[in-house]
Design an enzyme around this catalytic site. Structure first.
Site, short mmCIF file in Angstrom:
data_model
loop_
_atom_site.label_atom_id
_atom_site.label_comp_id
_atom_site.label_asym_id
_atom_site.label_seq_id
_atom_site.Cartn_x
_atom_site.Cartn_y
_atom_site.Cartn_z
N TYR A 1 0.82 -1.21 0.00
CA TYR A 1 0.00 0.00 0.00
C TYR A 1 0.85 1.26 0.00
O TYR A 1 0.44 2.30 -0.50
CB TYR A 1 -0.90 0.04 1.24
CG TYR A 1 -2.23 -0.68 1.10
CD1 TYR A 1 -2.28 -2.02 0.77
CD2 TYR A 1 -3.42 0.01 1.33
CE1 TYR A 1 -3.49 -2.67 0.67
CE2 TYR A 1 -4.64 -0.64 1.23
CZ TYR A 1 -4.67 -1.97 0.90
OH TYR A 1 -5.88 -2.62 0.81
N ASP B 1 -2.91 -18.33 0.77
CA ASP B 1 -3.90 -19.04 -0.07
C ASP B 1 -4.58 -20.15 0.73
O ASP B 1 -5.80 -20.32 0.68
CB ASP B 1 -3.26 -19.56 -1.36
CG ASP B 1 -1.96 -20.32 -1.15
OD1 ASP B 1 -1.43 -20.30 -0.02
OD2 ASP B 1 -1.47 -20.94 -2.11
N ASP C 1 -6.37 -7.02 4.24
CA ASP C 1 -7.49 -6.36 3.55
C ASP C 1 -8.38 -7.40 2.90
O ASP C 1 -9.61 -7.40 3.06
CB ASP C 1 -6.94 -5.40 2.49
CG ASP C 1 -8.04 -4.73 1.69
OD1 ASP C 1 -9.01 -4.26 2.32
OD2 ASP C 1 -7.95 -4.71 0.45
N ASP D 1 -12.40 -9.08 4.24
CA ASP D 1 -13.65 -9.07 3.47
C ASP D 1 -14.19 -10.50 3.38
O ASP D 1 -15.39 -10.75 3.49
CB ASP D 1 -13.45 -8.51 2.04
CG ASP D 1 -13.77 -7.02 1.96
OD1 ASP D 1 -13.55 -6.31 2.96
OD2 ASP D 1 -14.24 -6.56 0.90
C1 IPM Z 1 -10.35 -1.19 3.99
C2 IPM Z 1 -10.59 -0.60 2.62
C3 IPM Z 1 -9.43 0.30 2.27
C4 IPM Z 1 -8.17 -0.53 2.27
C5 IPM Z 1 -9.59 1.06 0.96
C6 IPM Z 1 -10.89 1.84 0.90
C7 IPM Z 1 -8.41 1.96 0.69
O1 IPM Z 1 -10.78 -1.61 1.69
O2 IPM Z 1 -10.25 -0.42 4.96
O3 IPM Z 1 -10.28 -2.41 4.11
O4 IPM Z 1 -7.87 -1.19 1.28
O5 IPM Z 1 -7.46 -0.53 3.27
MG MG Z 2 -10.83 -3.55 2.52
#
Ligand code: IPM
Ligand code: MG
Length: 360
Positions: free
Chosen positions: A141, A219, A243, A247
């Site tokens: 990042y 993975d 990240d 999700d």
């Molecule tokens: C998160 C989001 C952010 C990230 C984006 C919006 C930059 O996906 O906080 O997980 O990737 O860190």
């Molecule tokens: Mg995210």
């Protein structure tokens, strides 16, 4: 206690869900005898429209002064053209970096009453209680980015010190839980991951001999999170893996709308607390967004930046009670029920907030 709380609602549903988190904190202040001062400031697309910058200097100054920061969400189609010079998401990254918020805590605890909101079988979800600690200010990042007509480069860099501090923080959390730490990397391919693994291997036996430590390739971890989520306690991993995996892990809880997060630096003060969901432009302004992730983020604010544990538990208990009582926003009404004749009506953002307040 007296505390200054910066409120950065951002874009889309950010304002709607943050309003409920603020109402919750106001109720906590009244009930437990605290004085919370809330100061709003612009962030993300809203800030770009007003000032040309995603993170205006005034917002950063407020964030640096505040005892804690409550954030909604940033972004939206209006600001996401491929050639956009300034993007709402930059505000988030700059905030994390300038405030030194290197550890992002994302707890994943499916609520027993809404297990069927998850696409994953309920029998796999019972008893799941995971704390993901994502490194937040390093890795790909924040490495150099270059771009020519025919090539693009993103550098992934980690220093020993960056790895040590986040691993120690995760290990301390594990000590207060089930004492299991799973470090996730891609050490079979990436040099940064090999460094990561060697740091974990050195620190654990020396400083945390009571913890059970496991290394897992990213993975494989993506698979095991779905196959046997109950086996995980604390996970620690680098920025981009964290990240992506969070999700994925959010689906264990049924909806992104239920997951809070805390971003912490070296001290207790000045943490940043936000739902892990985005600005959801498709439903913005309709008053139907799920505010529970924002309210649970306020609970984490109470716990981690203000050290008000009873207050934090009270808020978590109130959210849990609200869900038990059937105050379910549309995103957590399960697919099965949605189709049923006697489908429960989804509650609005405000009604969900009211259901929490009623239990505080
Ligand atoms: C998160 C989001 C952010 C990230 C984006 C919006 C930059 O996906 O906080 O997980 O990737 O860190
Ligand atoms: Mg995210």
């Amino acid at each position: 206690m007296k505390a200054l709380i910066a409120v950065l609602a951002g874009d889309g549903i950010g304002g709607e869900v943050t309003a409920e988190a603020v109402r919750t904190l106001e109720r906590v202040a009244a009930r437990f005898g605290h004085t919370f001062e809330f100061q709003p400031a612009l962030l993300g697309g809203a800030a770009i429209d007003a000032t040309g910058e995603a993170l205006p200097a005034a917002t950063l100054a407020l964030a640096q002064r505040a005892d804690a920061i409550l954030l909604g969400a940033v972004g939206g189609p209006k600001w996401s053209a491929a050639d956009a010079k300034v993007r709402p998401e930059q505000a988030l990254l700059q905030l994390r970096k300038s405030l030194g918020l290197f550890a992002n805590l994302r707890p994943v605890v499916p609520h027993p009453a809404v297990l069927d909101a998850s696409p994953i079988k309920a029998e796999l979800l019972r008893g799941v209680d995971i704390m993901v600690v994502r490194e937040l200010t390093g890795g790909i990042y924040f490495g150099e980015k270059t771009r020519t007509a025919t090539e693009a480069v993103d550098v992934c860099r980690y220093t020993v010190a960056e790895i040590e501090r986040v691993v120690r923080l995760a290990a301390r959390l594990a000590l207060g839980r089930r004492r299991k730490l799973c470090s996730i990397d891609k050490a079979n391919v990436l040099e940064t991951s090999r460094l990561w693994r060697s740091v974990v291997e050195r620190i654990m036996p020396a400083e945390f001999p009571d913890l059970q430590i496991e290394h897992m390739l990213v993975d494989a971890a993506a698979m095991h999170l779905i196959k046997r989520p109950r086996d995980f306690d604390v996970i620690v991993t680098e920025n981009m893996f964290g990240d992506i995996l969070t999700d994925e892990a959010s689906m264990l809880a049924g909806s992104l709308g239920l997951l809070p997060s805390a971003s912490l630096g070296a001290g207790e003060r000045g943490g940043l607390f936000e739902p892990i969901h985005g600005s959801a432009p498709d439903i913005a302004g309709r008053g139907i967004a799920n505010p529970y992730a924002a309210i649970l983020s306020a609970a984490m604010l109470l716990r981690y930046s203000l050290r008000l544990e009873s207050e934090a538990s009270a808020v978590e208990g109130a959210v849990s009670g609200a869900i038990n009582s059937g105050a379910l926003p549309a995103d957590i009404i399960s697919a099965g029920e949605r189709g049923a004749v006697a489908a429960r009506a989804a509650v609005t953002t405000r009604a969900a907030g009211d259901a929490v307040l009623a239990r505080l």
